[in-house]
Design a protein around this motif. Sequence first.
Motif, mmCIF file in Angstrom:
data_model
loop_
_atom_site.group_PDB
_atom_site.id
_atom_site.type_symbol
_atom_site.label_atom_id
_atom_site.label_comp_id
_atom_site.label_asym_id
_atom_site.label_seq_id
_atom_site.Cartn_x
_atom_site.Cartn_y
_atom_site.Cartn_z
ATOM 1 N N PRO A 1 0.779 -1.247 0.000
ATOM 2 C CA PRO A 1 0.000 0.000 0.000
ATOM 3 C C PRO A 1 0.806 1.291 0.000
ATOM 4 N N LEU A 2 1.883 1.384 0.786
ATOM 5 C CA LEU A 2 2.603 2.655 0.856
ATOM 6 C C LEU A 2 3.299 2.981 -0.461
ATOM 7 N N GLU A 3 3.902 1.985 -1.086
ATOM 8 C CA GLU A 3 4.510 2.221 -2.404
ATOM 9 C C GLU A 3 3.450 2.632 -3.412
ATOM 10 N N ALA A 4 2.294 1.982 -3.354
ATOM 11 C CA ALA A 4 1.221 2.289 -4.297
ATOM 12 C C ALA A 4 0.732 3.724 -4.129
ATOM 13 N N VAL A 5 0.700 4.206 -2.894
ATOM 14 C CA VAL A 5 0.230 5.571 -2.629
ATOM 15 C C VAL A 5 1.275 6.606 -3.050
ATOM 16 N N GLU A 6 2.533 6.393 -2.635
ATOM 17 C CA GLU A 6 3.573 7.396 -2.873
ATOM 18 C C GLU A 6 4.188 7.295 -4.272
ATOM 19 N N LYS A 7 4.063 6.116 -4.902
ATOM 20 C CA LYS A 7 4.719 5.863 -6.193
ATOM 21 C C LYS A 7 6.231 6.040 -6.074
ATOM 22 N N ILE A 8 6.806 5.389 -5.048
ATOM 23 C CA ILE A 8 8.248 5.400 -4.805
ATOM 24 C C ILE A 8 8.674 3.948 -4.621
ATOM 25 N N GLU A 9 9.432 3.416 -5.562
ATOM 26 C CA GLU A 9 9.713 1.978 -5.546
ATOM 27 C C GLU A 9 10.559 1.546 -4.359
#
Length: 242
Positions: free
Chosen positions: A197-205
Amino acid sequence: MKVFAMIPARYGASRFPGKLMQDLGGKPVIVRTYEAAAGTGLFDRVIVVTDSSEIAEAVTGAGGEVIRSRETHETGSDRLAEAVAGLEVDVVVNVQGDEPFTERESLAKLLDVFHQDPEGVVDLASLMTEITDPEDIANPNTVKVITDRQGFALYFSRAPIPYQRAEQPKAVYYKHKGVYAFRKRALMDFRNLPIQPLEAVEKIEAIRYLEYGRKIKMVQTDVTGIEIDTPEDLERAKAAWT
């Protein structure tokens, strides 16, 4: 230790489509980035990984090496994992295709993490640089990072972190430069870890590793360079190039 620089190069960037083929001093941005990485003399091979015929032709026409990506990928690291699967290599440095000012000093510091880690404890390292400009700190295109006392990343965000709650002490802000150095096994692991979820929200791999409990060693550099994310960045790069 065998070290490759690999440059993921996608034509259709969301903020500035076609940016890697824009002219910079008479050559496309991607060619300038390839030449800069190769010119450091730090790598056994420098390879551009792309799904674009236009980018591939530009790089090979300039004498560079290309691996064609065959799959659709969410991130540049996913693209590199596909390319590196069959290669004999110990450490893979992910150089962003939109960084034509890539230089030796910062990359050498990054590789020193692995040279000084004979037990193979560190799987992944990346670069950060201090930022003081309020516009950069507030800009969501500038990814910020906070670390623990040993220099391992605690979190990455497009928001200003840490938050300046009181006047003192003054917060120190670091920009995450999107240059990663992976042990090969860590890069292959990345490909097999589903987005959380956090990567999906921030778009930071890089957040994907943190969400799975992995550690990222951050290395500070004073070299800022110019990352070409927008047409305005390209104009700044052209001015700096001349």
